[in-house]
Write a protein that holds these residues in place. Sequence first.
Motif, PDB file in Angstrom:
ATOM      1  N   UNK A   5     -36.762 -16.433  -2.875  1.00 33.93           N
ATOM      2  CA  UNK A   5     -37.001 -16.075  -4.280  1.00 33.93           C
ATOM      3  C   UNK A   5     -36.825 -17.293  -5.176  1.00 33.93           C
ATOM      4  N   UNK A   6     -35.768 -18.062  -4.951  1.00 35.92           N
ATOM      5  CA  UNK A   6     -35.535 -19.260  -5.755  1.00 35.92           C
ATOM      6  C   UNK A   6     -36.648 -20.282  -5.561  1.00 35.92           C
ATOM      7  N   UNK A  11     -40.654 -23.539  -9.500  1.00 37.25           N
ATOM      8  CA  UNK A  11     -41.742 -24.291 -10.160  1.00 37.25           C
ATOM      9  C   UNK A  11     -42.324 -23.600 -11.392  1.00 37.25           C
ATOM     10  N   UNK A  12     -42.037 -22.327 -11.578  1.00 37.95           N
ATOM     11  CA  UNK A  12     -42.613 -21.585 -12.699  1.00 37.95           C
ATOM     12  C   UNK A  12     -41.845 -21.734 -14.001  1.00 37.95           C
ATOM     13  N   UNK A  42     -41.076 -14.603 -19.658  1.00 44.86           N
ATOM     14  CA  UNK A  42     -42.520 -14.389 -19.747  1.00 44.86           C
ATOM     15  C   UNK A  42     -43.293 -15.154 -18.695  1.00 44.86           C
ATOM     16  N   UNK A  43     -42.818 -16.320 -18.348  1.00 43.11           N
ATOM     17  CA  UNK A  43     -43.489 -17.125 -17.320  1.00 43.11           C
ATOM     18  C   UNK A  43     -43.342 -16.504 -15.942  1.00 43.11           C
ATOM     19  N   UNK A  49     -48.044  -8.729 -15.958  1.00 43.62           N
ATOM     20  CA  UNK A  49     -47.161  -8.595 -14.805  1.00 43.62           C
ATOM     21  C   UNK A  49     -47.732  -9.107 -13.500  1.00 43.62           C
ATOM     22  N   UNK A  50     -48.763  -9.918 -13.559  1.00 40.02           N
ATOM     23  CA  UNK A  50     -49.430 -10.388 -12.336  1.00 40.02           C
ATOM     24  C   UNK A  50     -48.550 -11.298 -11.490  1.00 40.02           C
ATOM     25  N   UNK A  51     -47.818 -12.210 -12.117  1.00 35.34           N
ATOM     26  CA  UNK A  51     -46.969 -13.129 -11.353  1.00 35.34           C
ATOM     27  C   UNK A  51     -45.805 -12.358 -10.733  1.00 35.34           C
ATOM     28  N   UNK A  52     -45.207 -11.442 -11.488  1.00 32.20           N
ATOM     29  CA  UNK A  52     -44.112 -10.631 -10.956  1.00 32.20           C
ATOM     30  C   UNK A  52     -44.595  -9.805  -9.773  1.00 32.20           C
TER      31      UNK A  52
END
Length: 75
Positions: A5-6, A11-12, A42-43, A49-52
């Motif tokens: 996860x980290x 990088x985000x 938000x990043x 919610x696409x990145x999440x």
Amino acid sequence: MKGLIETIVTPLVDYPDDIVVTETEEDSKIVYHLTVNENDVGKVIGKNGRIAKAIRTVVYASRTETDKRIYLDIM
């Protein structure tokens, strides 16, 4: 799993030192709580919610040997 996860989130974000991943294990599930700097939320979530969703897909795909379900909460 915490390392995965980290590795995905670092990088985000603009403040990688503020990334905290905690684990809560229950009878039938394991919950990972991801906390980032308030300016980076938000990043990590992304537009609509696409990145999440993508992060959760990768985490859910890399299950452990146990039959417990894995959940990822982003705070």
